[in-house]
Scaffold this motif. Structure first.
Motif: not given
Length: 346
Positions: A86-89, A101-103, A279-285, A292-295
């Motif tokens: 959770a911390s790293v993400s 920047n998304k990358f 990135n995957l979370v933002s693409l979906k939500f 997005n933080l809890p996700l």
């Protein structure tokens, strides 16, 4: 009293809207419950998978050795996996908002490599320093290294989203090479490599509790989520909305540097997690950071748990470090994200 045709239509439309809203709410609640159940299953599986057999349906017949393994190894390991993932993400999500920047992430902005240089400094000059002192020094180096990268990134074209993380990787490799040079000079290369490799098999009760500091950091990030979301729109927009851009950027860098240092000192380096999960979370939500933080924390913890269990199972009774597993899976996802981004500009 009968309703007119127009009123009947309005009544019917309102009924349909309320029905759809209620249905959507129930579907959301169902998804949340399913997500919680899935995470609980992963946690229980992580606790009971390992070399020492812990039969889940025979708790009352466990030996003292099995109880010791559960309390001193399996539970600390699982908790550290959840907190570190959770911390790293979340750190990656904050950095992506700060850099617009998304990358970028602590791994592609020199943060982790700067913290590694700080740890080498401690190993050379303060070999008997406690864990908290090592974390403090690593935090200082990580903070300065990230600030230096932000200064360099000001001279790069901001529209090229792929160039900035590539420069960050090169910047991190330079700092990492300096750390490796000093470690080699003082015959600490093997110690540094084994210590900083992301590996949760050595996590035991008494040497992972520093990770709990990540929890208040997450709360601070949540409290400033609105400001970080606005900062993703750029300095001009943030200033117009009354946000002190430079101060908030320093706060964000400090949180990222401290969180990265805690994870690095406690369990080692975990590559790609801070890039692919946000990135995957933002693409979906979407890009609303507070939502997005809890996700992001949830999917980061779940992904790290899955990778760790794969490492334990694939060549059992031996074990592959989680950094290797997540490096393979994460690099594939990262390449896919890069190709998707490159197609946008082609």
């Amino acid at each position: 009293m009968t309703l007119s045709i127009k009123n009947r239509g309005l009544y019917f439309d309102n009924y349909i809207d309320s029905y759809l809203t209620e249905r959507a709410r129930k579907r959301l609640v169902t998804k949340k419950i399913a997500g919680i159940i899935f995470l609980v299953i992963l946690i229980v599986s992580s606790i009971f998978i390992g070399l020492v057999d812990l039969p889940i349906f025979e708790l009352g017949t466990w030996s003292s050795r099995q109880n010791l393994v559960l309390l001193s190894s399996r539970l600390p390991r699982t908790l550290s996996l959840v907190i570190a993932g959770a911390s790293v993400s979340v750190s990656g999500l904050v950095m992506q908002n700060l850099m617009q920047n998304k990358f970028v992430s602590p791994n592609t902005a020199g943060t982790m490599d700067s913290a590694k240089l700080g740890i080498v400094f401690v190993m050379i000059f303060l070999p008997n320093a406690p864990l908290l002192m090592r974390t403090t020094v690593a935090f200082g180096f990580a903070f300065l290294g990230t600030c230096l990268f932000l200064l360099i990134s000001r001279y790069l074209p901001s529209k090229n989203t792929i160039l900035i993380p590539l420069v960050g990787i090169m910047f991190g490799n330079i700092i990492g090479s300096i750390a490796t040079f000093f470690a080699y000079q003082h015959q600490l290369l093997q110690n540094m490599a084994s210590w900083l490799q992301g590996n949760f098999s050595v996590v035991m009760r008494g040497n992972y509790e520093l990770l709990y500091l990540s929890i208040p950091l997450f709360i601070i990030i949540y409290l400033f989520a609105y400001q970080f979301t606005i900062m993703a729109a750029g300095q001009e927009m943030a200033t117009n909305l009354g946000i002190s851009y430079q101060k908030m950027r320093l706060v964000g860098i400090g949180i990222i540097a401290l969180s990265s240092s805690i994870v690095l000192v406690s369990v080692g380096n975990i590559p790609f997690l801070g890039i692919i999960v946000p990135n995957l979370v933002s693409l979906k939500f979407g890009d609303q950071m507070k939502n997005n933080l809890p996700l992001t924390a949830y999917f980061g913890a779940s992904f790290l748990l899955i990778c760790d269990m794969i490492g334990r199972i694939i060549i059992a009774p031996y074990e592959i470090s989680v950094s290797l597993v997540i490096g393979v899976l994460g690099s594939i996802c990262f390449i896919g994200l890069l190709l998707k981004e490159s197609r946008r500009y082609s």
